[in-house]
Design a protein around this motif. Structure first.
Motif, PDB file in Angstrom:
ATOM      1  N   ILE A   1      -3.715   4.092  -4.684  1.00  0.00           N
ATOM      2  CA  ILE A   1      -2.723   5.143  -4.845  1.00  0.00           C
ATOM      3  C   ILE A   1      -1.542   4.541  -5.590  1.00  0.00           C
ATOM      4  CG2 ILE A   1      -1.185   6.767  -3.697  1.00  0.00           C
ATOM      5  CD1 ILE A   1      -3.107   6.688  -1.320  1.00  0.00           C
ATOM      6  N   ASN A   2      -1.273   5.044  -6.784  1.00  0.00           N
ATOM      7  CA  ASN A   2      -0.137   4.588  -7.576  1.00  0.00           C
ATOM      8  C   ASN A   2       0.998   5.589  -7.446  1.00  0.00           C
ATOM      9  OD1 ASN A   2      -1.508   2.344  -8.496  1.00  0.00           O
ATOM     10  ND2 ASN A   2      -2.244   3.363 -10.328  1.00  0.00           N
TER      11      ASN A   2
ATOM     12  N   GLN B   1       0.818  -1.203   0.000  1.00  0.00           N
ATOM     13  CA  GLN B   1       0.000   0.000   0.000  1.00  0.00           C
ATOM     14  C   GLN B   1       0.854   1.256   0.000  1.00  0.00           C
ATOM     15  OE1 GLN B   1      -2.731  -0.012   3.196  1.00  0.00           O
ATOM     16  NE2 GLN B   1      -3.463   2.040   2.827  1.00  0.00           N
ATOM     17  N   ASN B   2       0.613   2.106  -0.965  1.00  0.00           N
ATOM     18  CA  ASN B   2       1.228   3.422  -0.990  1.00  0.00           C
ATOM     19  C   ASN B   2       0.369   4.375  -0.161  1.00  0.00           C
ATOM     20  OD1 ASN B   2       3.120   2.416  -2.761  1.00  0.00           O
ATOM     21  ND2 ASN B   2       2.037   3.135  -4.566  1.00  0.00           N
ATOM     22  N   ALA B   3       0.912   5.509   0.147  1.00  0.00           N
ATOM     23  CA  ALA B   3       0.174   6.519   0.901  1.00  0.00           C
ATOM     24  C   ALA B   3       0.554   7.896   0.381  1.00  0.00           C
ATOM     25  CB  ALA B   3       0.495   6.415   2.392  1.00  0.00           C
ATOM     26  N   LEU B   4      -0.314   8.857   0.622  1.00  0.00           N
ATOM     27  CA  LEU B   4      -0.014  10.250   0.325  1.00  0.00           C
ATOM     28  C   LEU B   4       0.223  10.971   1.651  1.00  0.00           C
ATOM     29  CD1 LEU B   4      -2.610  11.283  -2.383  1.00  0.00           C
ATOM     30  CD2 LEU B   4      -0.199  10.844  -2.679  1.00  0.00           C
ATOM     31  N   ARG B   5       1.280  11.750   1.682  1.00  0.00           N
ATOM     32  CA  ARG B   5       1.570  12.549   2.867  1.00  0.00           C
ATOM     33  C   ARG B   5       1.480  14.012   2.462  1.00  0.00           C
ATOM     34  NH1 ARG B   5       7.341  12.188   5.389  1.00  0.00           N
ATOM     35  NH2 ARG B   5       7.734  13.636   3.697  1.00  0.00           N
ATOM     36  N   PHE B   6       0.603  14.730   3.131  1.00  0.00           N
ATOM     37  CA  PHE B   6       0.455  16.153   2.910  1.00  0.00           C
ATOM     38  C   PHE B   6       1.144  16.869   4.061  1.00  0.00           C
ATOM     39  CE2 PHE B   6      -3.140  14.360   0.616  1.00  0.00           C
ATOM     40  CZ  PHE B   6      -3.082  15.055  -0.586  1.00  0.00           C
ATOM     41  N   ASN B   7       2.123  17.703   3.748  1.00  0.00           N
ATOM     42  CA  ASN B   7       2.867  18.464   4.752  1.00  0.00           C
ATOM     43  C   ASN B   7       2.575  19.941   4.584  1.00  0.00           C
ATOM     44  OD1 ASN B   7       4.163  16.186   5.706  1.00  0.00           O
ATOM     45  ND2 ASN B   7       5.878  16.427   4.304  1.00  0.00           N
ATOM     46  N   ASN B   8       2.393  20.613   5.702  1.00  0.00           N
ATOM     47  CA  ASN B   8       2.303  22.057   5.692  1.00  0.00           C
ATOM     48  C   ASN B   8       3.684  22.589   6.033  1.00  0.00           C
ATOM     49  OD1 ASN B   8       1.819  24.813   6.117  1.00  0.00           O
ATOM     50  ND2 ASN B   8      -0.296  24.384   6.712  1.00  0.00           N
ATOM     51  N   ILE B   9       4.252  23.332   5.140  1.00  0.00           N
ATOM     52  CA  ILE B   9       5.617  23.806   5.289  1.00  0.00           C
ATOM     53  C   ILE B   9       5.724  24.834   6.410  1.00  0.00           C
ATOM     54  CG2 ILE B   9       7.515  24.937   4.075  1.00  0.00           C
ATOM     55  CD1 ILE B   9       6.211  23.848   1.476  1.00  0.00           C
ATOM     56  N   VAL B  10       4.687  25.640   6.605  1.00  0.00           N
ATOM     57  CA  VAL B  10       4.730  26.714   7.589  1.00  0.00           C
ATOM     58  C   VAL B  10       4.479  26.192   9.007  1.00  0.00           C
ATOM     59  CG1 VAL B  10       3.677  28.898   8.276  1.00  0.00           C
ATOM     60  CG2 VAL B  10       4.044  28.399   5.867  1.00  0.00           C
ATOM     61  N   THR B  11       3.400  25.428   9.191  1.00  0.00           N
ATOM     62  CA  THR B  11       3.012  24.989  10.533  1.00  0.00           C
ATOM     63  C   THR B  11       3.530  23.609  10.903  1.00  0.00           C
ATOM     64  OG1 THR B  11       0.939  24.060   9.742  1.00  0.00           O
ATOM     65  CG2 THR B  11       0.917  26.371  10.466  1.00  0.00           C
ATOM     66  N   ALA B  12       4.174  22.915   9.988  1.00  0.00           N
ATOM     67  CA  ALA B  12       4.727  21.573  10.202  1.00  0.00           C
ATOM     68  C   ALA B  12       3.646  20.546  10.544  1.00  0.00           C
ATOM     69  CB  ALA B  12       5.819  21.592  11.265  1.00  0.00           C
TER      70      ALA B  12
END
Length: 169
Positions: free
Chosen positions: A62-63, A19-30
Motif C-alpha cells: 500500500i503506497n 507499513q501503510n494501511a487503508l481505513r474504510f469508514n462508513n459515514i452512516v453506521t460508523a
C-alpha cells in the motif's frame, strides 16, 4: 561521524519500509474496516475507459496513491494489478477464519459427495455418479451462500477510503 551517519541511514530505512494501511469508514453506521498488507481482499474499481472492474487477491503493498494486489507464494510475489486508491468503488475483506472455515466446508462437501453413493447400495454406476455429482453441486451452492464473494461495501452505501500512515517516532 561515520557511525552517526550509519545510524541515521538505518533509522531512515526502517521508516521507508513501514507499513501503510487503508481505513474504510462508513459515514452512516460508523463502522470501520482496516486493510493491511497480506490481507485478502476483493476490490471493485474504475479501470480503463471508466469501466467497473473487480480484482481478488492478497494486498502486497500500500503506497500513498496505489494498492498492489497479487499473490505471494513463499517469498515470490506475483503482481496481478496496481489500483489507484482514488479509483476504489467498493471492497470486501476476507478474513483468515473465513478462508479456513470455507476450506473445511469444501473438504467436507467433497468427502460427502464421494461417500454418499455408498449409502445407496442397490443402485447402478450411473445413479451413483448422478447422486455424487448433484450433491457436489448442491454443496458448492451452499458454500457460496454461506461465504459469498459479492462486494457489499461500496461508495454508494456511504463507505469512504483513507490512507493511514504509520506514526513516526
Amino acid at each position: 561521524m561515520r557511525n552517526l551517519l550509519l545510524i541515521f541511514l538505518f533509522l531512515l530505512s526502517i521508516l521507508s519500509f513501514s507499513q501503510n494501511a487503508l481505513r474504510f469508514n462508513n459515514i452512516v453506521t460508523a463502522d470501520t474496516v482496516w486493510v493491511f498488507e497480506n490481507d485478502k481482499v476483493i476490490i471493485k474499481y474504475t479501470g480503463y475507459l471508466s469501466q467497473i472492474e473487480e480484482i481478488k487477491g492478497k494486498v502486497l503493498e500500500i503506497n500513498d496513491s496505489i494498492i498492489i494486489i497479487g499473490s505471494k507464494i513463499f517469498a515470490f510475489k506475483t503482481i496481478f494489478k496496481q489500483v489507484e486508491i482514488a479509483n476504489i468503488q467498493g471492497f470486501r475483506k476476507i478474513t483468515k477464519s473465513q478462508i479456513v472455515f470455507k476450506t473445511i466446508l469444501n473438504v467436507g462437501i467433497l468427502a460427502g459427495s464421494i461417500y454418499l453413493p455408498n449409502v445407496f447400495v442397490g443402485t447402478n454406476f450411473l445413479q451413483n455418479y448422478l447422486i455424487s455429482f448433484s450433491s457436489g453441486l448442491f454443496g458448492f451452492g451452499v458454500s457460496n451462500i454461506i461465504y459469498p464473494t459479492k462486494i457489499k461495501n461500496t461508495k454508494n452505501t456511504a463507505w469512504k477510503c483513507t490512507i493511514m500512515y504509520p506514526t513516526k517516532f
